[in-house]
Structures are given as C-alpha cells and as structure tokens.
Scaffold this motif. Structure first.
Motif, PDB file in Angstrom:
ATOM      1  N   LEU A   4     -12.807  40.015   1.167  1.00  0.00           N
ATOM      2  CA  LEU A   4     -13.168  39.810  -0.229  1.00  0.00           C
ATOM      3  C   LEU A   4     -14.535  40.426  -0.485  1.00  0.00           C
ATOM      4  O   LEU A   4     -15.485  40.177   0.255  1.00  0.00           O
ATOM      5  CB  LEU A   4     -13.211  38.310  -0.548  1.00  0.00           C
ATOM      6  CG  LEU A   4     -13.639  37.942  -1.962  1.00  0.00           C
ATOM      7  CD1 LEU A   4     -12.636  38.454  -3.000  1.00  0.00           C
ATOM      8  CD2 LEU A   4     -13.820  36.431  -2.091  1.00  0.00           C
ATOM      9  N   ILE A   6     -17.519  40.442  -3.043  1.00  0.00           N
ATOM     10  CA  ILE A   6     -18.079  39.653  -4.143  1.00  0.00           C
ATOM     11  C   ILE A   6     -19.216  40.438  -4.781  1.00  0.00           C
ATOM     12  O   ILE A   6     -20.239  40.703  -4.145  1.00  0.00           O
ATOM     13  CB  ILE A   6     -18.592  38.286  -3.653  1.00  0.00           C
ATOM     14  CG1 ILE A   6     -17.441  37.482  -3.032  1.00  0.00           C
ATOM     15  CG2 ILE A   6     -19.239  37.511  -4.803  1.00  0.00           C
ATOM     16  CD1 ILE A   6     -17.870  36.146  -2.442  1.00  0.00           C
ATOM     17  N   VAL A  64     -12.058  33.104  -2.048  1.00  0.00           N
ATOM     18  CA  VAL A  64     -12.999  32.990  -0.935  1.00  0.00           C
ATOM     19  C   VAL A  64     -12.323  32.286   0.239  1.00  0.00           C
ATOM     20  O   VAL A  64     -12.425  32.723   1.384  1.00  0.00           O
ATOM     21  CB  VAL A  64     -14.288  32.240  -1.364  1.00  0.00           C
ATOM     22  CG1 VAL A  64     -15.200  32.001  -0.171  1.00  0.00           C
ATOM     23  CG2 VAL A  64     -15.023  33.000  -2.459  1.00  0.00           C
ATOM     24  N   ALA A  67      -9.932  34.542   2.269  1.00  0.00           N
ATOM     25  CA  ALA A  67     -10.476  35.740   2.920  1.00  0.00           C
ATOM     26  C   ALA A  67     -10.859  35.464   4.372  1.00  0.00           C
ATOM     27  O   ALA A  67     -11.288  34.361   4.718  1.00  0.00           O
ATOM     28  CB  ALA A  67     -11.696  36.232   2.146  1.00  0.00           C
ATOM     29  N   VAL A  70     -16.101  38.451   4.117  1.00  0.00           N
ATOM     30  CA  VAL A  70     -16.663  38.600   2.775  1.00  0.00           C
ATOM     31  C   VAL A  70     -17.800  39.620   2.834  1.00  0.00           C
ATOM     32  O   VAL A  70     -18.640  39.571   3.732  1.00  0.00           O
ATOM     33  CB  VAL A  70     -17.203  37.248   2.252  1.00  0.00           C
ATOM     34  CG1 VAL A  70     -17.878  37.427   0.905  1.00  0.00           C
ATOM     35  CG2 VAL A  70     -16.101  36.203   2.167  1.00  0.00           C
ATOM     36  N   LEU A  97     -17.711  29.048   3.543  1.00  0.00           N
ATOM     37  CA  LEU A  97     -17.600  30.308   4.292  1.00  0.00           C
ATOM     38  C   LEU A  97     -17.242  30.054   5.758  1.00  0.00           C
ATOM     39  O   LEU A  97     -17.386  30.939   6.605  1.00  0.00           O
ATOM     40  CB  LEU A  97     -18.904  31.111   4.202  1.00  0.00           C
ATOM     41  CG  LEU A  97     -19.283  31.612   2.806  1.00  0.00           C
ATOM     42  CD1 LEU A  97     -20.643  32.300   2.835  1.00  0.00           C
ATOM     43  CD2 LEU A  97     -18.229  32.543   2.239  1.00  0.00           C
ATOM     44  N   LYS A 100     -15.731  32.621   8.489  1.00  0.00           N
ATOM     45  CA  LYS A 100     -15.720  33.962   7.906  1.00  0.00           C
ATOM     46  C   LYS A 100     -16.889  34.826   8.409  1.00  0.00           C
ATOM     47  O   LYS A 100     -17.968  34.331   8.665  1.00  0.00           O
ATOM     48  CB  LYS A 100     -15.790  33.867   6.387  1.00  0.00           C
ATOM     49  CG  LYS A 100     -14.604  33.118   5.812  1.00  0.00           C
ATOM     50  CD  LYS A 100     -14.667  32.984   4.324  1.00  0.00           C
ATOM     51  CE  LYS A 100     -13.660  31.993   3.792  1.00  0.00           C
ATOM     52  NZ  LYS A 100     -12.396  31.922   4.464  1.00  0.00           N
ATOM     53  N   VAL A 102     -19.526  37.668   7.308  1.00  0.00           N
ATOM     54  CA  VAL A 102     -20.147  38.018   6.033  1.00  0.00           C
ATOM     55  C   VAL A 102     -21.078  39.208   6.226  1.00  0.00           C
ATOM     56  O   VAL A 102     -21.901  39.217   7.147  1.00  0.00           O
ATOM     57  CB  VAL A 102     -20.938  36.828   5.441  1.00  0.00           C
ATOM     58  CG1 VAL A 102     -21.535  37.201   4.086  1.00  0.00           C
ATOM     59  CG2 VAL A 102     -20.061  35.590   5.314  1.00  0.00           C
TER      60      VAL A 102
END
Length: 196
Positions: A4, A6, A64, A67, A70, A97, A100, A102
């Motif tokens: 994803l 953002i 979110v 995913a 991110v 999160l 995930k 990031v």
C-alpha cells in the motif's frame, strides 16, 4: 504480497506523490502489486474529528490492514511530516502496522528538514507496531523535478537510494513469504536434546 502506498500530501500533484508513483512503477516491474491511498481524498471532517465509524475511514483502515508492506510519502513542513498524514495515522489502531514493512519517503525545501523522518515519523511508525521500518529516503525540491516536456527527473543520488529501498522492501517481502510457506515436521518433546 500487497504493498500500500500512502500519499500524505495535501496537494496533488506533489513531489512526494510523484516519488510514490515512481516507486509503484518500479514495484510493478518487479512483479509486486500496489494500491495507492491518497489521504487528501478521505472525508475531511471525519478525519479531523476522528469519526471511527465513518465508512470512508473504515475502508482506508481496511486497506492498511490488508497490506503486507506500506510505503508512506509525505512533504515535510516546519520540520515535521504533514498534518494530514498525522491525522490519518492517528485513526489507525495502536497495532495498525503490526507485521508490516514500512518504507518512509519525504520531500522538503532543503536538507535542513532531512531528520524529520527519523525524529518525527519513525517513532510514530514504531509505536504502531511496524515489523520493520526501512531506512528513510528524503529528497529536496531540487532533487525531484517535474516538467510537462521531460516528465519526472530524479537526482541520481536519490534515485540510487530509492532503488536500494525498493529492492530491500521486495527482498524482505519475498523472505517473509518464503518463511510463511516453509513447513516443519512437528517434533515430539521427548526427542528434543539440549546441550550446555
């Protein structure tokens, strides 16, 4: 695996959103599926008032949650990431999160705002239980240039950092995917040996 993107800029187009678009194109070349969430398109009143029951905010939260990774793009204002992005991160659950990867990206007027990612954004991402926050990528306005004639021009140093960040993200996702499908034969406790 899904990634994803953002976009935390209040304006469009923006330098940070162009960097996100470039990242999406590079990820597609690597066989990765991406979805983009532009925070500025969410219902403003619901976002500002943290109306958790709002359908638009729930849909964004679901993106979110679904995913595996991110990538967050934001402009830097007054030595911090955008207030719009802050409002969105505030409506995510405390573990929003969790699990995930990031990758933070940011753009700003000068190098003096470079540490905003590490001192302002990274702690928030960690507090949302991100599995791993990859090294941030910051570019000044002069390093990300758009023109109708030539399209996007990215400074070679930033381009190299972006490539490294995208490669690291995809390699980490692949490793996680392989670890998830690896099956181990159960071992009975009586067969466990321990040496000191």
């Amino acid at each position: 695996m899904s990634i994803l993107l953002i976009a935390g800029s209040p304006s469009a187009p923006s330098r940070s959103s162009r960097l996100l678009q470039y990242a999406a194109e590079q990820l597609a070349l690597r066989g990765q599926r991406t979805t983009t969430l532009e925070v500025r398109t969410l219902p403003a009143q619901a976002l500002v008032h943290a109306e958790f029951g709002n359908a638009g905010l729930k849909a964004a939260q679901a993106l979110v949650a679904e995913a595996d990774a991110v990538i967050i793009g934001t402009p830097v204002y007054k030595a911090a990431y955008s207030g719009l992005l802050k409002s969105f991160l505030d409506i995510l659950p405390q573990d929003g999160l969790a699990g995930k990867l990031v990758l933070p990206l940011a753009t700003g007027g000068s190098q003096s705002h470079m540490l905003a990612l590490d001192y302002a954004l990274r702690p928030v991402l960690s507090s949302l239980s991100a599995r791993h926050v990859l090294p941030s990528i910051y570019a000044t306005d002069a390093q990300v240039i758009w023109s109708e004639e030539n399209g996007l021009s990215i400074d070679p140093a930033i381009l190299a950092r972006l490539t490294t960040g995208i490669d690291s993200l995809t390699a980490s996702l692949l490793a996680l995917q392989e670890a998830a499908v690896t099956e181990y034969e159960p071992v009975h406790f009586s067969q466990v040996r321990c040496s000191v």
